[in-house]
Write an enzyme that holds these catalytic residues in place. Structure first.
Site, short mmCIF file in Angstrom:
data_model
loop_
_atom_site.label_atom_id
_atom_site.label_comp_id
_atom_site.label_asym_id
_atom_site.label_seq_id
_atom_site.Cartn_x
_atom_site.Cartn_y
_atom_site.Cartn_z
NE ARG A 43 -3.80 -2.33 0.52
CZ ARG A 43 -3.60 -3.55 0.00
NH1 ARG A 43 -2.59 -3.79 -0.81
NH2 ARG A 43 -4.43 -4.54 0.28
CB SER B 60 -8.97 -0.47 4.35
OG SER B 60 -9.52 -1.66 3.91
CD GLU C 148 -5.34 1.16 2.60
OE1 GLU C 148 -4.90 0.14 3.16
OE2 GLU C 148 -6.34 1.15 1.86
P1 NAP Z 1 -9.65 -10.75 4.69
O1 NAP Z 1 -9.74 -11.64 3.51
O2 NAP Z 1 -10.62 -10.92 5.80
O3 NAP Z 1 -8.19 -10.80 5.27
C1 NAP Z 1 -7.77 -9.91 6.31
C2 NAP Z 1 -6.37 -9.41 6.00
O4 NAP Z 1 -5.47 -10.50 6.06
C3 NAP Z 1 -6.34 -8.85 4.61
O5 NAP Z 1 -6.26 -7.49 4.71
C4 NAP Z 1 -5.17 -9.53 3.94
O6 NAP Z 1 -4.10 -8.65 3.69
C5 NAP Z 1 -4.67 -10.58 4.90
N1 NAP Z 1 -4.78 -11.89 4.25
C6 NAP Z 1 -5.87 -12.70 4.20
N2 NAP Z 1 -5.60 -13.83 3.55
C7 NAP Z 1 -4.31 -13.75 3.15
C8 NAP Z 1 -3.44 -14.61 2.43
N3 NAP Z 1 -3.86 -15.80 1.99
N4 NAP Z 1 -2.18 -14.19 2.18
C9 NAP Z 1 -1.75 -13.00 2.62
N5 NAP Z 1 -2.52 -12.13 3.30
C10 NAP Z 1 -3.79 -12.50 3.58
O7 NAP Z 1 -9.71 -9.22 4.19
P2 NAP Z 1 -10.94 -8.29 3.84
O8 NAP Z 1 -10.98 -7.19 4.82
O9 NAP Z 1 -12.19 -9.10 3.61
O10 NAP Z 1 -10.48 -7.67 2.46
C11 NAP Z 1 -10.34 -8.47 1.32
C12 NAP Z 1 -9.26 -7.91 0.44
O11 NAP Z 1 -9.62 -6.65 -0.10
C13 NAP Z 1 -7.93 -7.70 1.14
O12 NAP Z 1 -6.89 -8.04 0.27
C14 NAP Z 1 -7.94 -6.23 1.46
O13 NAP Z 1 -6.63 -5.69 1.57
C15 NAP Z 1 -8.67 -5.68 0.26
N6 NAP Z 1 -9.34 -4.42 0.57
C16 NAP Z 1 -8.68 -3.25 0.42
C17 NAP Z 1 -9.35 -2.07 0.71
C18 NAP Z 1 -8.69 -0.75 0.59
O14 NAP Z 1 -9.33 0.25 0.81
N7 NAP Z 1 -7.44 -0.67 0.28
C19 NAP Z 1 -10.66 -2.09 1.15
C20 NAP Z 1 -11.26 -3.29 1.27
C21 NAP Z 1 -10.60 -4.45 0.98
P3 NAP Z 1 -4.00 -7.74 2.37
O15 NAP Z 1 -4.58 -6.45 2.75
O16 NAP Z 1 -2.55 -7.63 2.12
O17 NAP Z 1 -4.71 -8.43 1.27
#
Ligand code: NAP
Length: 357
Positions: A167, A240, A337
Site C-alpha cells: 500500500r 479501509s 491508509e
Molecule cells: P480478509 O480476507 O478478511 O483478510 C484480512 C487481511 O489478512 C487482509 O487485509 C489480507 O491482507 C490478509 N490476508 C488474508 N488472507 C491472506 C493470504 N492468503 N495471504 C496474505 N494475506 C492475507 O480481508 P478483507 O478485509 O475481507 O479484504 C479483502 C481484500 O480486499 C484484502 O486483500 C484487502 O486488503 C482488500 N481491501 C482493500 C481495501 C482498501 O481500501 N485498500 C478495502 C477493502 C478491501 P491484504 O490487505 O494484504 O490483502
C-alpha cells in the site's frame, strides 16, 4: 489552446467518498496534460499550493477547506495493444478504476479481476499500490506516466522506479508528490491462472475449481465485497482506513503468546503481516464501535464510516482514539491508509513555488 476554466470557492465534500471537508479556494478540472500544465502554472503564478483529486476515495479534506487550487484529474483514454500472448493496456489517470477492470474482464484478459469493485480512479491505483485478494496493482503494471510539477515536463517510470511496497509507492513519499500521474500502463495475459488463495475467494469456488475465468472471479469478488463493505452510495467512507501492520517475527510471536489464534501472513522481507481487523475485533473489542456520527463498520472494522453529518475533525479524532486503543491493547502503532490533506502537501507546494522563483 483553450484557456483553463478556474472556478472559485468550490465545495470539495461532494467530490470525496467520505463526504466531508470544506471548499477549495480555486478549482479546475484537467482533461489533458496541457490543461494540467496550465493549472500548475496558474498555481505557480499566484504562489498558492495545489493538490490533485482523483475519485476522492482515499482522501480527507480539512473542514476549513483548501486555500490553494484543487485540480480534478479527468485525463481519459484507454488503448489496448495486442501482442502475442499478452495485451498492453494504457489508461488515462482520470478513468474510473472499476469500469476499466470490467472492460478487461469483458475481453477475457487476466490480471485485474481480483481488483474488482475498488472505488477511485486509475491514477490513484499506483499511488497506494491498491491490492485485494492476493493481487496488487504493482503485479500487473508496466509503467506510470507522470507530469513532473517541479521540472514542468513529462516522465515515464518503470515498475522498479515506482518503488512499490505494501500500500505504498514513490508517489506517496514527500519526494514523489511532485509527480502527477497522467496515465498507467498494464500488461495483461490472454491465458492465465486465476488467484483464489484468499479464504473468502477460495470459499466462493469451493465446489467448482474448473474453468475459473476472470469474469467469474470478478462476480465472486463483487459479491463478497457487497456482503462485507459498506455501499458508497449509502454512507460516507474511504474503505479501509488503516493499513494492516507488518511486524518483526519476534513481535508477532510475542502477540501470538497472548492471542493464540492471531493470523499472520509472511511477507517477502521476512516480516509478518497481521490483519488489523482481527486485532480491532478480538483484542480491542471495537467491531461496530461508534461515536456520534463516526464508527467502525460492523462487518469489517478496518472500514471507518461517516454515518451522518460527520466533520473531518470528528473522523480524525475518532481514528486517533482507535489507534490509541490498539496501541494500549496490543502495543501496535498503526498507520492510516487514507491521505489526510495537510502538512506534506503544503510542504510540497511550497517547494514547487520556491523552485520556480
Ligand atoms: P480478509 O480476507 O478478511 O483478510 C484480512 C487481511 O489478512 C487482509 O487485509 C489480507 O491482507 C490478509 N490476508 C488474508 N488472507 C491472506 C493470504 N492468503 N495471504 C496474505 N494475506 C492475507 O480481508 P478483507 O478485509 O475481507 O479484504 C479483502 C481484500 O480486499 C484484502 O486483500 C484487502 O486488503 C482488500 N481491501 C482493500 C481495501 C482498501 O481500501 N485498500 C478495502 C477493502 C478491501 P491484504 O490487505 O494484504 O490483502
Amino acid at each position: 489552446m483553450m484557456a483553463l476554466h478556474i472556478q472559485e470557492n468550490v465545495p470539495l465534500a461532494p467530490l470525496t467518498t467520505f463526504k466531508t471537508g470544506g471548499p477549495a479556494r480555486f478549482f479546475c478540472t484537467a482533461k489533458s496534460e496541457g490543461e494540467l500544465r496550465q493549472a500548475i502554472e496558474f498555481a505557480r503564478s499566484r504562489r498558492i499550493p495545489f493538490f490533485v483529486l482523483g475519485g476522492g476515495s482515499n482522501v480527507l479534506i480539512p473542514d476549513r477547506g483548501f486555500f490553494g487550487l484543487a485540480i480534478k484529474n479527468e485525463i481519459k483514454v484507454t488503448q489496448f495493444i495486442e501482442r502475442r500472448e499478452e495485451v498492453s493496456l494504457v489508461a488515462g489517470a482520470g478513468e474510473n478504476w472499476d469500469a476499466l477492470v470490467a472492460m478487461t474482464v469483458q475481453k477475457n484478459l487476466y490480471g485485474l479481476e481480483n481488483l474488482s469493485g475498488i472505488p477511485g480512479t486509475v491514477g490513484a491505483a499506483p499511488i497506494q499500490n491498491i491490492g485485494a485478494y492476493g493481487v496488487e496493482v504493482a503485479d500487473v503494471l508496466s509503467h506510470v506516466d507522470v507530469f513532473d510539477a517541479e521540472e514542468m515536463k513529462e516522465k515515464r517510470f518503470d515498475v522498479q522506479e515506482c518503488m512499490f511496497s505494501y500500500r505504498n509507492s514513490l508517489f506517496k513519499s514527500a519526494h514523489g508528490k511532485r509527480f502527477i500521474i497522467t496515465a498507467v500502463g498494464f500488461v495483461l495475459k490472454k491465458e492465465g491462472q486465476c488467484r483464489i488463495h484468499y479464504k473468502d475467494l477460495a470459499l466462493a469456488f469451493n465446489d467448482t475449481r474448473e474453468n475459473i475465468t476472470p469474469q467469474k472471479i470478478r462476480s465472486a469478488v463483487l459479491e463478497i465485497r457487497k456482503q462485507k463493505f459498506p455501499d458508497l452510495t449509502e454512507c460516507g467512507t474511504a474503505g479501509s482506513f488503516f493499513k494492516n501492520p507488518i511486524i518483526d517475527e519476534a513481535e508477532y510471536l510475542n502477540l501470538v503468546s497472548r492471542y493464540r489464534e492471531l493470523p499472520g501472513y509472511p511477507e517477502k522481507n521476512g516480516k509478518i503481516k497481521i490483519p488489523l481487523a482481527w486485532i480491532l475485533d478480538k483484542v480491542c473489542l471495537l467491531k461496530g464501535y461508534r461515536k456520534g456520527n463516526v464508527g467502525l463498520f460492523s462487518n469489517q472494522p478496518l472500514v471507518v464510516v461517516n454515518y451522518g453529518n460527520a466533520t473531518t475533525e470528528e473522523i480524525i479524532n475518532f481514528t486517533r482514539e482507535v489507534s490509541q486503543k490498539v496501541f494500549e491493547a496490543a502495543g501496535l502503532t498503526i498507520e492510516s491508509e487514507v491521505r489526510i490533506l495537510g502538512e506534506i502537501d503544503l510542504q510540497f507546494a511550497t517547494q514547487v513555488i520556491h523552485s520556480s522563483s
